[in-house]
Design an enzyme around this catalytic site. Structure first.
Site, PDB file in Angstrom:
ATOM      1  N   ARG A  51      -1.517   8.089  24.716  1.00 29.36           N
ATOM      2  CA  ARG A  51      -1.500   7.232  23.527  1.00 29.36           C
ATOM      3  C   ARG A  51      -2.651   7.553  22.591  1.00 29.36           C
ATOM      4  O   ARG A  51      -2.679   7.124  21.437  1.00 29.36           O
ATOM      5  CB  ARG A  51      -1.516   5.756  23.937  1.00 29.36           C
ATOM      6  CG  ARG A  51      -1.390   4.777  22.788  1.00 29.36           C
ATOM      7  CD  ARG A  51      -0.727   3.444  23.141  1.00 29.36           C
ATOM      8  NE  ARG A  51      -1.127   2.908  24.421  1.00 29.36           N
ATOM      9  CZ  ARG A  51      -2.280   2.272  24.681  1.00 29.36           C
ATOM     10  NH1 ARG A  51      -3.163   2.087  23.724  1.00 29.36           N
ATOM     11  NH2 ARG A  51      -2.533   1.819  25.887  1.00 29.36           N
ATOM     12  N   ASP A 173       2.718   6.624  -1.613  1.00 30.26           N
ATOM     13  CA  ASP A 173       3.827   7.045  -0.756  1.00 30.26           C
ATOM     14  C   ASP A 173       4.440   8.281  -1.411  1.00 30.26           C
ATOM     15  O   ASP A 173       5.104   8.182  -2.442  1.00 30.26           O
ATOM     16  CB  ASP A 173       4.847   5.904  -0.630  1.00 30.26           C
ATOM     17  CG  ASP A 173       5.997   6.238   0.315  1.00 30.26           C
ATOM     18  OD1 ASP A 173       6.324   7.430   0.454  1.00 30.26           O
ATOM     19  OD2 ASP A 173       6.587   5.301   0.878  1.00 30.26           O
TER      20      ASP A 173
HETATM   21  C1  LIG Z   1      12.438   6.024   4.302  1.00 30.25           C
HETATM   22  C2  LIG Z   1      11.221   5.668   3.547  1.00 30.25           C
HETATM   23  C3  LIG Z   1      10.168   4.979   4.163  1.00 30.25           C
HETATM   24  C4  LIG Z   1      10.254   4.480   5.590  1.00 30.25           C
HETATM   25  O1  LIG Z   1      10.180   5.530   6.522  1.00 30.25           O
HETATM   26  P1  LIG Z   1      10.828   5.452   8.003  1.00 30.25           P
HETATM   27  O2  LIG Z   1      10.530   6.808   8.529  1.00 30.25           O
HETATM   28  O3  LIG Z   1      12.283   5.145   7.828  1.00 30.25           O
HETATM   29  O4  LIG Z   1      10.130   4.364   8.749  1.00 30.25           O
HETATM   30  C5  LIG Z   1       9.036   4.737   3.407  1.00 30.25           C
HETATM   31  N1  LIG Z   1       8.937   5.125   2.120  1.00 30.25           N
HETATM   32  C6  LIG Z   1       9.938   5.770   1.493  1.00 30.25           C
HETATM   33  C7  LIG Z   1       9.775   6.175   0.065  1.00 30.25           C
HETATM   34  C8  LIG Z   1      11.115   6.063   2.181  1.00 30.25           C
HETATM   35  O5  LIG Z   1      12.106   6.689   1.542  1.00 30.25           O
END
Ligand SMILES: *Cc1c(COP(=O)(O)O)cnc(C)c1O
Length: 360
Positions: A51, A173
């Site tokens: 972990r 993001d």
């Molecule tokens: C899909 C997505 C997420 C979430 O990611 P997961 O791997 O599904 O947990 C976060 N941000 C964006 C822009 C996404 O398209």
């Protein structure tokens, strides 16, 4: 070329993505770091327990980190990575976020807000002045660019400057753009988040996430959260994600050129009210004339395009986003988000057009 003094590779991203995260060039060393399927390690070293670390994670982290220009911490999913970043905010702190964000991020913010852990302030991320004002007194300015699925684009350097002047952290993001098209750390962002489920792994066979952090303090805080909360990636998934990541530049090049060509060909299609494209990347949102019913019919009438959520795979998929009750009401009912894949563009175009023609 990347600036080596900022921790990035001395090579172009197309080279870095191939050479990073490899064992040393010595006789009988494997070309790739294998899948280390083990829960524990002989005591006395740095890893100790599964972990806390795994060489398969490290190979992936070194590669994505080198591409984004900072150190990377891999997580079990994109949302696990986002949860770890939001947990860096002190209880009650304000988080500024785009009103059009990934629905999971909005749901997580709402959950944290219901427990008094954060205060969320939603903004139009294209209104830089409004974002700057909202960042006064905020702990974190969080955003996607382009946004999912509205495809709005943020002015990253201007938002970073305003947020930092107000003492707020900035997290981006970068799932839609990928480090091939956009590297927010180079524009001063503190944290970059990926759903590695999407373009990074690229083959619709892995769920994984990652955070890239500009400061060692944040890297340590994120590793600590990963160890404490246990949102660890599996060794096989990190291996597959790295295997996929190696071809990201060529996959994206094809997907982006297909997307541009489709946007050009669909621009005046009479069955569409709108074709949204930020000018880069391989996500296109079309707004089907006739709203939800017409869009629901469209996604059932194709042979190549698969009706499925998620994005960033080699295969083309599409989805009417408002089929999810959690999607924002400001997203049009007829909006279908296209994740343009690597097939021949003529086949993709023909398949879409024959389906659009059935809508009458
Ligand atoms: C899909 C997505 C997420 C979430 O990611 P997961 O791997 O599904 O947990 C976060 N941000 C964006 C822009 C996404 O398209």
């Amino acid at each position: 070329m990347h600036d080596a003094s900022r921790g990035a590779s001395a090579f172009h991203p197309e080279t870095t993505v191939i050479i990073a995260g490899r064992p040393p060039h010595e006789p009988d060393q494997p070309m790739s770091v294998p899948v280390h399927l083990t829960s524990t390690y002989v005591a006395g070293g740095e890893l100790e327990y599964g972990r806390y670390g795994n060489p398969s994670w490290t190979a992936f982290e070194e590669t994505l980190g080198a591409l984004e220009g900072a150190r990377c911490v891999a997580f079990a999913s994109g949302i696990a990575a986002i949860a770890a970043v939001l947990d860096l905010v002190e209880p009650g702190g304000t988080v500024v976020a785009p009103r059009h964000s990934y629905t999971g991020t909005v749901a997580l913010l709402a959950e944290l807000e219901s427990k008094g852990l954060v205060q969320a302030v939603y903004v139009d991320i294209t209104d830089t002045a409004a974002v700057a004002t909202a960042s006064e007194g905020a702990a974190l300015v969080w955003f996607e660019s382009p946004t999912n699925p509205a495809l709005e684009v943020a002015d990253i350097p201007a938002i970073v400057a305003a947020a930092h002047a107000n003492g707020a952290l900035v997290a981006v993001d970068n799932t839609f753009a990928t480090p091939i098209l956009q590297r927010p750390i180079e524009h001063g962002a503190d944290l970059v988040v990926h759903s590695a489920t999407k373009y990074i792994s690229g083959h619709s066979d892995v769920l994984m996430g990652a955070v890239v952090a500009a400061s060692d303090e944040h890297v340590d805080a994120l590793v600590k959260r990963r160890s404490l909360f246990g949102a660890i990636p599996a060794p096989l998934e990190t291996f597959l994600a790295l295997r996929g990541l190696r071809t990201l530049p060529v996959r994206l090049e094809r997907a982006q050129s297909n997307a541009r060509e489709l946007v050009r060909r669909l621009a005046d299609h009479p069955a569409l009210d709108e074709v949204r494209y930020p000018g880069f990347g391989a996500i296109v949102s079309i707004v089907v004339r006739g709203g939800a019913d017409a869009a629901d019919a469209l996604v059932q009438r194709t042979r190549l395009w698969v009706h499925a959520t998620s994005l960033g795979g080699v295969e083309s998929t599409f989805e009417r986003r408002r089929r999810w009750p959690s999607e924002q009401p400001t997203i049009p009912e007829g909006l279908v988000r296209l994740s343009v894949g690597l097939e021949h563009v003529d086949d993709l175009h023909q398949d879409l057009v024959q389906a659009l023609e059935t809508l009458g």
